[in-house]
Design a protein around this motif. Structure first.
Motif, PDB file in Angstrom:
ATOM      1  N   GLU A 230       0.843  -1.193   0.000  1.00  0.00           N
ATOM      2  CA  GLU A 230       0.000   0.000   0.000  1.00  0.00           C
ATOM      3  C   GLU A 230       0.879   1.245   0.000  1.00  0.00           C
ATOM      4  O   GLU A 230       1.858   1.329   0.738  1.00  0.00           O
ATOM      5  CB  GLU A 230      -0.896  -0.004   1.241  1.00  0.00           C
ATOM      6  CG  GLU A 230      -1.925   1.127   1.283  1.00  0.00           C
ATOM      7  CD  GLU A 230      -1.385   2.389   1.927  1.00  0.00           C
ATOM      8  OE1 GLU A 230      -1.882   3.485   1.574  1.00  0.00           O
ATOM      9  OE2 GLU A 230      -0.461   2.294   2.757  1.00  0.00           O
TER      10      GLU A 230
ATOM     11  N   GLU B 172      -3.198   3.529  -2.272  1.00  0.00           N
ATOM     12  CA  GLU B 172      -3.342   2.622  -3.413  1.00  0.00           C
ATOM     13  C   GLU B 172      -2.563   1.332  -3.161  1.00  0.00           C
ATOM     14  O   GLU B 172      -1.444   1.359  -2.645  1.00  0.00           O
ATOM     15  CB  GLU B 172      -2.832   3.288  -4.696  1.00  0.00           C
ATOM     16  CG  GLU B 172      -3.662   4.469  -5.145  1.00  0.00           C
ATOM     17  CD  GLU B 172      -3.172   5.062  -6.456  1.00  0.00           C
ATOM     18  OE1 GLU B 172      -3.836   5.971  -6.968  1.00  0.00           O
ATOM     19  OE2 GLU B 172      -2.123   4.602  -6.960  1.00  0.00           O
ATOM     20  N   ASN B 173      -3.164   0.207  -3.528  1.00  0.00           N
ATOM     21  CA  ASN B 173      -2.513  -1.089  -3.376  1.00  0.00           C
ATOM     22  C   ASN B 173      -1.897  -1.533  -4.701  1.00  0.00           C
ATOM     23  O   ASN B 173      -2.523  -1.415  -5.760  1.00  0.00           O
ATOM     24  CB  ASN B 173      -3.512  -2.156  -2.909  1.00  0.00           C
ATOM     25  CG  ASN B 173      -3.943  -1.938  -1.483  1.00  0.00           C
ATOM     26  OD1 ASN B 173      -3.174  -1.458  -0.661  1.00  0.00           O
ATOM     27  ND2 ASN B 173      -5.183  -2.309  -1.157  1.00  0.00           N
ATOM     28  N   THR B 174      -0.689  -2.019  -4.650  1.00  0.00           N
ATOM     29  CA  THR B 174      -0.055  -2.628  -5.813  1.00  0.00           C
ATOM     30  C   THR B 174       0.210  -4.093  -5.505  1.00  0.00           C
ATOM     31  O   THR B 174       0.473  -4.465  -4.352  1.00  0.00           O
ATOM     32  CB  THR B 174       1.272  -1.924  -6.174  1.00  0.00           C
ATOM     33  OG1 THR B 174       2.157  -1.963  -5.041  1.00  0.00           O
ATOM     34  CG2 THR B 174       1.020  -0.482  -6.567  1.00  0.00           C
TER      35      THR B 174
END
Length: 258
Positions: free
Chosen positions: A188, A192-194
């Protein structure tokens, strides 16, 4: 007839439980005495909601004392957003990336490394203290390991540095049905999560950009196909059993009613 039954039983066992070495062995393409130079490096970057300990010392400790907040309530936020406790001044980085530091006022820490924060504070202290010594440490470096591991859970990292392999070791390693070739790292950053995939059956793991985990990373080990099949088989069997029981109850109810 008996031999056919035994053959069928062995075939079912092989389908649901047999694992080939390529499914479970780590770093399979590594050679004997091979030296692998990792180009990865990792330095934690402070983020919103991080808890940071900052202590100031100097040859003249009386001069340094106003810059060290002390408290007794562990984890309790102070009037200026600091989290005091355990005799160690600690601060919670607010949603704007700042902390309120004694005398110096608001300091923006989000986006900086530990070394950068030390240099920032040391520079600001020079007009107040001769030869200030600044100690900075991230207090809430935590990672979470879930899925097909022996001991899933969250783990606090005291040295601010941990690899994917070390994290799995802390969680008791993967179970035999963990998918080693497709482990997911969820990271995170600014809301936003990748999602990153790593293959632990290959030595290429050492070159992955997520080989070193960041604070609050989540490591997820998926079940392999055999576990998924077993789960489906159990669910189907359970559904059949429930259906049979339901029919039996309905039949008994009809007979009793008669």
């Amino acid at each position: 007839m008996r031999h056919r039954f035994l053959l069928l039983l062995l075939l079912l066992i092989s389908i649901f439980s047999c694992k080939t070495p390529t499914d479970v062995v780590y770093f399979q393409n590594s050679e004997n005495l091979e030296k692998i130079t990792s180009t990865n490096s990792f330095t934690p970057i402070f983020k919103v909601d991080d808890i940071v300990s900052i202590s100031i010392s100097a040859p003249d400790m009386d001069a340094a004392r106003p810059f060290n907040l002390m408290g007794t309530s562990i984890g309790a936020p102070g009037e200026n957003g600091e989290v005091v406790g355990g005799g160690e001044p600690t601060y919670l980085i607010d949603e704007e990336g700042n902390i309120d530091f004694p005398v110096l006022g608001r300091l923006k820490l989000a986006g900086l490394t530990r070394i950068e924060v030390k240099e920032l504070i040391k520079e600001k202290l020079k007009i107040y203290i001769n030869d200030p010594i600044v100690s900075v440490r991230l207090k809430n470096f935590k990672i979470t390991v879930i899925g097909e591991v022996s001991n899933p859970g969250s783990y606090t990292i005291p040295n601010e540095r941990v690899t994917v392999i070390e994290a799995l070791g802390m969680a008791g390693d993967m179970t035999i049905v963990g998918k080693r070739a497709n482990v997911m790292v969820i990271r995170e950053n600014q809301g936003e999560n990748t999602y990153h995939r790593v293959d632990l059956t290959s030595k290429s793991i050492f070159e992955s950009p997520v080989y070193y985990l960041a604070q609050n990373d989540v490591l997820y080990v998926e079940p392999n196909e055999s576990r998924v099949k077993q789960s489906k088989a159990r669910n189907n069997a359970l559904g059949i059993i429930i259906s049979v029981i339901g029919v039996a109850i309905s039949t008994i109810a009809l007979i009793t009613g008669l």
